[in-house]
Write a protein that holds these residues in place. Structure first.
Motif, mmCIF file in Angstrom:
data_model
loop_
_atom_site.group_PDB
_atom_site.id
_atom_site.type_symbol
_atom_site.label_atom_id
_atom_site.label_comp_id
_atom_site.label_asym_id
_atom_site.label_seq_id
_atom_site.Cartn_x
_atom_site.Cartn_y
_atom_site.Cartn_z
ATOM 1 N N HIS A 1 14.760 4.115 10.666
ATOM 2 C CA HIS A 1 15.031 2.848 11.304
ATOM 3 C C HIS A 1 15.363 1.156 10.605
ATOM 4 O O HIS A 1 16.305 0.454 10.268
ATOM 5 C CB HIS A 1 13.885 2.235 12.204
ATOM 6 N N GLU A 2 14.465 2.003 9.460
ATOM 7 C CA GLU A 2 14.121 0.254 8.056
ATOM 8 C C GLU A 2 15.703 0.727 7.371
ATOM 9 O O GLU A 2 15.843 -0.051 6.808
ATOM 10 C CB GLU A 2 12.738 1.226 7.523
ATOM 11 N N GLU A 3 15.768 1.866 6.877
ATOM 12 C CA GLU A 3 17.192 2.376 6.097
ATOM 13 C C GLU A 3 17.885 1.502 6.889
ATOM 14 O O GLU A 3 19.610 0.892 6.334
ATOM 15 C CB GLU A 3 17.858 4.401 5.665
ATOM 16 N N LEU A 4 18.458 1.584 8.128
ATOM 17 C CA LEU A 4 19.263 1.597 9.312
ATOM 18 C C LEU A 4 19.713 0.276 9.293
ATOM 19 O O LEU A 4 20.757 -1.144 9.044
ATOM 20 C CB LEU A 4 19.759 1.758 10.582
ATOM 21 N N ASP A 5 18.206 -1.024 9.431
ATOM 22 C CA ASP A 5 18.245 -2.284 9.610
ATOM 23 C C ASP A 5 18.365 -2.613 7.379
ATOM 24 O O ASP A 5 18.865 -3.664 7.167
ATOM 25 C CB ASP A 5 16.706 -2.656 9.344
ATOM 26 N N ALA A 6 17.993 -2.096 6.995
ATOM 27 C CA ALA A 6 18.377 -3.177 5.320
ATOM 28 C C ALA A 6 19.889 -2.936 4.763
ATOM 29 O O ALA A 6 20.173 -4.163 4.391
ATOM 30 C CB ALA A 6 17.321 -1.350 4.504
#
Length: 368
Positions: free
Chosen positions: A339-344
């Motif tokens: 989720h964090e990588e997709l958001d970034a």
């Protein structure tokens, strides 16, 4: 003709009188001889049989509850290539890279066809009238080349004009559908199946289904039933005649009824596709009229080819995605990192194929 039949009957009667056999005994002997020929008949030039083969059952009992371990043990004893008798069928087992490469690569045309081994499989896929189960040869190559070209024209490729936009649109519909549950637990399997099927339907039929469509619910159930029964390892795969035995043939009947539902949908879609070529069926029907690229193409072939796309892509992809969601649920730390990588990288929009190189962790999870 009548005279010949009478002569045969008189000859049999004379033989019985000379030998002292009754008609019943004669029939029993003939049946026994016939069964012995069937059971003990062995094709020539086959690799050696391991020990443990018995009449009718072959090696089924010897394989036990862990056949992979028994096959490994037989490999040490009989080498990399040997023959296993599965009921009434001989199966050649290849155990190492060299043997597999020799058969499937170096002599690929000799081993390219699917064996007519499983009645249910053949019945569902039209006994070779489609692409998936067709025997290797000119007809198979023409159908495959034609289908591949049509799918590429319809967007099954990377780059401009691809089906990626349809996938992103359907992913957005699925996301909205999940959001409607307001964080409450629910079974996502049906919604995932609809999302996957809609991508295939958009290319095959030029349409998509609503998530609450009752007809499509029945269709996805039929596809799931077919997948389950095909993968169940039914006894008729090794004893085909048992498909005529009541109770034993119940799974066969169930799967064929489900297959009939899928075929009915295919036929209905074919009947309404007679205009400009916008999807797979349209291109197939155009070829049906022109007969330019696929020799002898019939409407039945078109129906089975469309079914290949539908059956081959829906349940398999939907199951893969459902299992992925389960693993994400069971591993919240991995889910958070994804989720964090997709958001970034992507932000609030949906990811595209162009983002792949910037999402190493997401890619690692997909490959795991």
């Amino acid at each position: 003709m009548a005279g010949a039949v009478q002569w045969i009957a008189e000859s049999v009667q004379e033989i019985l009188q000379i030998s002292g056999l009754t008609v019943q005994t004669f029939l029993v002997l003939c049946s026994t001889f016939f069964l012995a020929c069937v059971v003990f008949n062995r094709s020539r030039n086959l690799p050696p049989y391991p020990a443990g083969r018995v009449p009718v059952l072959g090696h089924l009992l010897a394989l036990g509850r862990a056949p992979q371990l028994k096959l490994t043990a037989w490999r040490r004893q009989y080498g990399d290539v040997f023959t296993v008798r599965m009921g009434m069928k001989d199966v050649v087992v290849l155990n190492d890279y060299t043997a597999v490469k020799d058969a499937l690569v170096d002599r690929s045309e000799l081993f390219a066809s699917r064996s007519p081994f499983y009645y249910l499989f053949d019945a569902i896929f039209g006994f070779g009238k489609d692409i998936f189960s067709a025997s290797w040869g000119p007809e198979f190559r023409q159908r495959k080349k034609f289908a591949t070209t049509v799918l590429k024209n319809l967007g099954m490729r990377v780059g401009r004009g691809s089906i990626e936009d349809n996938i992103r649109e359907e992913a957005n519909c699925l996301r909205n559908r999940i959001a409607e549950n307001n964080g409450q637990p629910f079974d996502v399997a049906h919604d995932v199946a609809v999302a996957v099927a809609n991508i295939i339907c958009s290319m095959t039929f030029g349409k998509r289904y609503d998530y609450e469509d009752e007809t499509f619910r029945e269709l996805t159930k039929a596809i799931a039933t077919i997948s389950i029964e095909l993968g169940a390892g039914h006894i008729t795969a090794v004893f085909p005649l048992l498909r005529f035995v009541p109770v034993v043939n119940r799974p066969i009947i169930k799967a064929l009824e489900a297959s009939s539902k899928v075929k009915n949908v295919m036929r209905e879609e074919i009947s309404r596709h007679r205009e400009n070529p916008r999807d797979f069926l349209d291109f197939c029907l155009l070829e049906l009229e022109q007969q330019e690229k696929v020799a002898g193409l019939t409407e039945e072939n078109v129906m089975y080819m469309a079914q290949d796309l539908f059956l081959g892509g829906t349940d398999t992809t939907a199951n893969t995605l459902t299992w992925s969601l389960l693993y994400m649920t069971l591993n919240p730390d991995v889910q958070n990192k994804v989720h964090e990588e997709l958001d970034a990288v992507v932000g609030k929009s949906l990811p595209t194929l162009s983002h792949r190189s910037q999402l190493p962790y997401v890619n690692a999870c997909l490959m795991a």
